[in-house]
Scaffold this motif. Structure first.
Motif, PDB file in Angstrom:
ATOM      1  N   LEU A  15       0.849  -1.192   0.000  1.00 52.35           N
ATOM      2  CA  LEU A  15       0.000   0.000   0.000  1.00 52.35           C
ATOM      3  C   LEU A  15       0.883   1.240   0.000  1.00 52.35           C
ATOM      4  CD1 LEU A  15      -2.803  -1.038   2.508  1.00 52.35           C
ATOM      5  CD2 LEU A  15      -2.825  -1.155   0.010  1.00 52.35           C
ATOM      6  N   THR A  54      -4.368   6.511  -1.149  1.00 51.65           N
ATOM      7  CA  THR A  54      -3.789   5.171  -1.041  1.00 51.65           C
ATOM      8  C   THR A  54      -3.875   4.464  -2.386  1.00 51.65           C
ATOM      9  OG1 THR A  54      -4.499   5.038   1.273  1.00 51.65           O
ATOM     10  CG2 THR A  54      -3.873   2.975   0.194  1.00 51.65           C
ATOM     11  N   ARG A 113       1.289   5.289  -0.086  1.00 53.83           N
ATOM     12  CA  ARG A 113       0.600   6.521   0.322  1.00 53.83           C
ATOM     13  C   ARG A 113       1.120   7.702  -0.478  1.00 53.83           C
ATOM     14  NH1 ARG A 113      -3.298   6.842   4.445  1.00 53.83           N
ATOM     15  NH2 ARG A 113      -3.670   4.716   5.162  1.00 53.83           N
TER      16      ARG A 113
END
Length: 574
Positions: free
Chosen positions: A111, A119, A113
């Motif tokens: 994931l 995200t 950012r």
């Protein structure tokens, strides 16, 4: 009754009634098949009886890159022959969506950012996973767990999916598996809100949103500096990729790229997809897909867009009007389409780029392909097979393989072992898009050696120019006031003082603009006069002439006033 007395129509009807019914059924079947053959754009007989020589390729013939790479790409030159029983762009595209088969494996998820709090799900498939047989488990995503070391030299391919597609789409899984099997580490950069990840900011993706791709590319390049970075975009993802490459030019870390079934010009595509019945079916299907995407994030769309309009949208244009224009602050839908089309950025692409577009693509029309721009750019190879549908290109009796996946694998394999891969170049100035206008640039003055005053583009001198204009206006007002009140000595004295001060300030700023990189109107006048005199004596005399010429009416008025005052003192004494 004598047959000669009967009406010709009755005779014709009697003759037709003698024909067996099954003959009519056969005739109706033939007519229906012929109609559907043309309506569905089937090309079975064309493939059998009219064999083409190969795939048409458009490129710059004087480009060393194109000549060297194309000479080694046999698949790209080969003729694409569609699977016999789906030899139609509509059958091919439908088969991709409903019947396409894909290998079962597990992605490794990371994931990522973004700077605005968004995200992005990065789904990895490593060459070691495929070669070692570590795939399977119902295709579930596994945690990344630092599977790649920072010193890894295996090349990385970042894949940008199409509209409402994710890493679980059949065509992307086939692409990732084939590339990983041939020595690549593949990462699918899912769009925001897709891949099972929630939207964590007020920013959504759209057809021209390049910030996420830019952030992911820079992240991958910084984290794995030893691994060459390549990119593949499909459908809308291809539009995003080409637009990004055009925006960043030499500054992108991408070493090579491929764009498959790019819509190129969204405005032309919007007109095309509403033109015929079959295209309107695709339009409706894509709209339903986007409505499903919006449904996943209903609270955000309810707050930021027109949710009632999104639910009732009947086509892509309606959806973009109620959703995209509201969320991304576009004035109109046409404005959104124009600003986000990648065709305007083709000329700025500085990365080796392969573009594949089927001429019978039922979603992305051939009318939008920028043929001349691709031919003029020495970094672009444009392959346009006659058939293939949208992201399909199924071949073989069982439709088990896709021609475009094999062609992309071959092209990237040849490119990565050649000296033509792109190397990122640091840019000293900020990035500018191809659509930036010079209208918004504020000019400033530049005095040449011959004394000519011209406009130059420097943002830092904007304030100085505004100050000059203000001082000139103030000077004119003071001059008018002094001429009208010449009989009052006090006012003349004050006006003279104010004017001389302002004249010095104006001259100081003029010299500052000419001789200094960064203007500072509060610097001492003497320092600038010395610099100007050292650089250009002609400009000094020019400034002196301007000062005398502009102040002469005031000097004359003051002299005349003083002379009259002294004359009055002398006259009574006489």
């Amino acid at each position: 009754m004598d047959s000669s007395s009967l009406s010709p129509y009755i005779l014709l009807f009697n003759a037709l009634s003698q024909i067996p019914t099954w003959h009519y059924l056969v005739a109706l079947l033939i007519i229906s098949i012929t109609f559907l053959y043309k309506f569905l754009e089937v090309h079975f007989f064309e493939d059998v009886f009219f064999k083409s020589q190969g795939t048409p390729i458009t490129y710059n013939p004087s480009s060393p890159f194109c000549n060297a790479i194309l000479s080694s790409c046999k698949i790209l030159h080969s003729r694409f022959v569609a699977t016999t029983w789906i030899s139609s762009p509509h059958f091919q595209t439908a088969f991709l969506q409903f019947c396409g088969r894909s290998p079962v494996f597990s992605y490794r998820r990371h994931l990522f950012r973004t700077s605005d709090g968004g995200t992005i799900a990065l789904d990895w498939l490593m060459n070691a996973d495929v070669s070692g047989g570590a795939f399977g488990i119902n295709g579930a995503s596994l945690p990344m767990n630092n599977a790649i070391s920072q010193d890894e030299t295996t090349p990385i391919v970042v894949v940008v999916p199409g509209l409402a597609s994710s890493s679980t789409s059949n065509y992307l899984k086939n692409l990732a598996f084939n590339l990983a099997k041939h020595g690549w580490n593949v990462v699918v950069s899912n769009h925001r809100g897709l891949g099972g990840v929630s939207i964590t900011s007020d920013c959504f993706y759209n057809a021209g949103w390049t910030e996420d791709l830019r952030a992911v590319a820079n992240y991958l390049h910084d984290k794995y500096p030893m691994a060459p970075l390549f990119a593949i975009g499909t459908s809308i993802g291809a539009n995003i990729l080409v637009k990004y490459l055009g925006e960043d030019g030499e500054g992108t870390p991408i070493a090579g790229a491929v764009a498959v079934c790019n819509p190129w010009d969204l405005l032309i595509g919007d007109r095309f997809i509403c033109r015929r019945l079959l295209q309107r079916i695709y339009d409706k299907a894509l709209t339903i897909g986007l409505q499903g995407y919006a449904k996943l994030h209903e609270p955000l769309y309810t707050r930021l867009a027109n949710w009632e309009g999104i639910k009732t949208a009947r086509c892509l244009r309606d959806y973009d009007n109620y959703a995209t224009c509201h969320v991304d602050k576009f004035e109109t839908v046409d404005t959104y389409y124009r600003r986000c089309s990648s065709a305007a950025y083709v000329g700025n692409v500085s990365v080796p780029l392969l573009c594949i577009s089927a001429l019978d693509d039922p979603v992305c029309t051939r009318e939008a392909i920028p043929w001349d721009e691709c031919r003029a750019n020495p970094n672009i190879v444009l392959a346009t097979p006659q058939h293939g549908g949208h992201l399909a290109f199924f071949e073989g009796l069982t439709a088990s393989s896709s021609w475009w996946i094999r062609a992309v694998d071959e092209f990237l394999g040849v490119l990565r072992s050649s000296p033509y891969i792109h190397v990122q170049k640091k840019q000293t100035s900020g990035q500018h898009s191809a659509l930036d206008s010079s209208i918004d640039q504020y000019p400033h003055l530049h005095v040449a050696e011959d004394g000519t005053v011209t406009a130059a583009s420097s943002e830092g001198k904007r304030d100085a120019i505004e100050d000059i204009k203000n001082l000139q206006m103030l000077s004119e007002e003071k001059t008018t006031e002094m001429l009208s009140n010449a009989e009052q000595e006090k006012h003349v004295t004050e006006a003279k003082s104010d004017f001389m001060s302002e004249t010095c300030q104006t001259s100081e700023i003029d010299k500052n603009i000419q001789g200094v990189e960064s203007p500072d109107i509060t610097s001492p006048l003497r320092r600038f006069l010395n610099q100007i005199s050292q650089q250009n004596s002609i400009s000094t005399w020019l400034l002196a002439f301007i000062a005398i010429r502009t102040s002469w009416p005031l000097v004359g008025s003051i002299t005349k006033f003083i002379f009259r005052k002294r004359s009055r003192k002398i006259m009574p004494a006489a």
